[in-house]
Design an enzyme around this catalytic site. Structure first.
Site, PDB file in Angstrom:
ATOM      1  CD  GLU A 206      -4.361   3.495   6.940  1.00 53.37           C
ATOM      2  OE1 GLU A 206      -5.413   3.273   7.558  1.00 53.37           O
ATOM      3  OE2 GLU A 206      -3.262   3.007   7.265  1.00 53.37           O
TER       4      GLU A 206
ATOM      5  CG  ASP B 171      -0.344  -0.631   2.442  1.00 56.71           C
ATOM      6  OD1 ASP B 171       0.901  -0.689   2.522  1.00 56.71           O
ATOM      7  OD2 ASP B 171      -1.090  -1.033   3.326  1.00 56.71           O
TER       8      ASP B 171
END
Ligand SMILES: CC(=O)N[C@@H](CCC[C@H](N)C(=O)O)C(=O)O
Length: 378
Positions: free
Chosen positions: A126, A67
């Site tokens: 997120e 990520d």
């Protein structure tokens, strides 16, 4: 060529939130373009990147996902390389995740394995979630880059460097964001009877929400309802006409998510009646659970056990969420924790992962990947 420590520090200084990772993408691209290009195919997807490394004699494609987004947190580490983006921080370790992926990419590109590899630099973990749309895009636009198996790791502040921890099956929870807006009637603090006070309504609802886990969920099951942010009102002598609760729901079982949402909806309806207001719920984005492929995870833990520099732990499942779950929904693989030894936890403004994890994890991951490429047992 920059050191991996330098790369990590550079990335740490430019945290950007989901789908706004413009500088991060440019930085990563520059690093990827500085490598020998002979075996590489590089494709951009939104603010993410996919890098395919052609194997020597490929029979499968091994995926490694990182990520790339940061969090809206004001950093309080006082590090010399702290965030230059005021109000934003890599407080979940994605700077470390990206650096390890780049380090592994360098190694595999320099000394290729038989199989091909695909590195997914994925935005918006997120929120609002990049994994699901990236997976769909790969399937429809670039099926040739879809991995046959896939791996990812997450830093774990509570373990020392050299520790890897995971478990077969369920590792991370199902998640849903939660945004609740309460709209009443604003007015003078001295005339409450002419208003509908949303501070009082929101406070009451907040406490009622805490009864869901304690009174509506089987104690042998697990769930979390957290309200992380509560806002209401304008100044001290005006009764608030608008309040907002922002939170997240976590459940181990996908069906328990429905139970929690049903209770939230009932309590919001009751609040509308009790406080004569309007209550609107928005569930934002939700992530599917992270469920590791059992046999592969058992083999991974065996590999880690035999690895000289590694302490391997079969850990408990956690209420963390990770949209990597969407890759594992369709592709066998696993996610593991990697220790970074910080007294401050994830999403803390003082989180300071030990950078030694980079020099430990790149060779660990490389030897694991090489061991897989020598087998065809999956
Ligand atoms: C590893 C980690 O900390 N992940 C986040 C994922 C957030 C999902 C979503 N935005 C939500 O808040 O529900 C986490 O908070 O677990």
């Amino acid at each position: 060529m920059k050191t991996l420590q330098q790369i990590r520090r550079d990335l740490h200084q430019i945290p950007e939130i989901g789908f706004q990772e413009v500088k991060t993408q440019a930085y990563l691209l520059e690093e990827i373009e500085s490598l020998h290009q002979q075996r590489l195919t590089v494709v951009k997807w939104k603010t993410g990147i996919v890098v395919h490394v052609k194997g020597l004699n490929p029979t499968k494609t091994i995926g490694w996902r990182t990520d790339i987004d940061g969090l809206p947190i004001e950093e309080q580490t006082s590090l010399s390389y702290e965030s230059t983006h005021q109000g934003y921080m890599h407080a979940c370790g994605h700077d470390i995740h990206m650096t390890v992926a780049l380090g592994l990419l360098r190694q595999i590109n320099q000394t290729p394995i038989n199989d091909s590899m695909v590195f997914l630099f994925q935005p918006a973990e997120e929120g609002p979630g990049g994994a699901l749309p990236m997976r769909q895009w790969l399937k429809t636009q670039h099926p040739e880059f879809l991995p046959d198996i896939i791996f990812a790791f997450h830093i774990a502040p509570e373990y020392p460097v050299g520790t890897v921890a995971t478990r077969p099956g369920l590792l991370f929870a199902n998640t849903s964001e939660l945004f609740i807006d309460l709209r009443g009637v604003e007015g003078h603090a001295a005339f409450p009877h002419r208003t509908k006070d949303m501070s009082v309504a929101a406070a009451s609802l907040l406490l009622q929400l805490q009864t869901i886990v304690s009174r509506s969920i089987n104690p042998l099951d697990s769930a979390v309802v957290t309200i992380g942010k509560m806002t209401s009102g304008t100044v001290q002598n005006i009764i608030s006409g608008h309040a907002r609760l922002e939170g997240t729901i976590r459940t181990m079982d996908a069906q328990t998510m429905d139970t929690v949402k049903n209770r939230i909806e009932a309590l919001c309806k009751a609040t509308e009646i009790a406080f004569e207001c309007q209550v609107d719920i928005d569930y934002g984005s939700g992530y599917y659970q992270v469920s590791n492929t059992p046999e592969m995870t058992v083999d991974f833990l065996k590999f880690a056990d035999q690895h000289q520099a590694t302490i391997s732990i079969e850990c408990d499942a956690a209420m963390t969420g990770e949209d990597f779950g969407y890759f594992l929904q369709e592709i066998p693989g696993l996610l593991f924790w990697a220790g970074v030894d910080s007294i401050y936890g994830l999403h803390n403004a003082k989180l300071n992962p030990d950078e030694k994890v980079i020099d430990y994890l790149v060779p660990f991951a490389e030897s694991y990947i090489r061991s897989l490429s020598n087998h065809d047992n999956f």
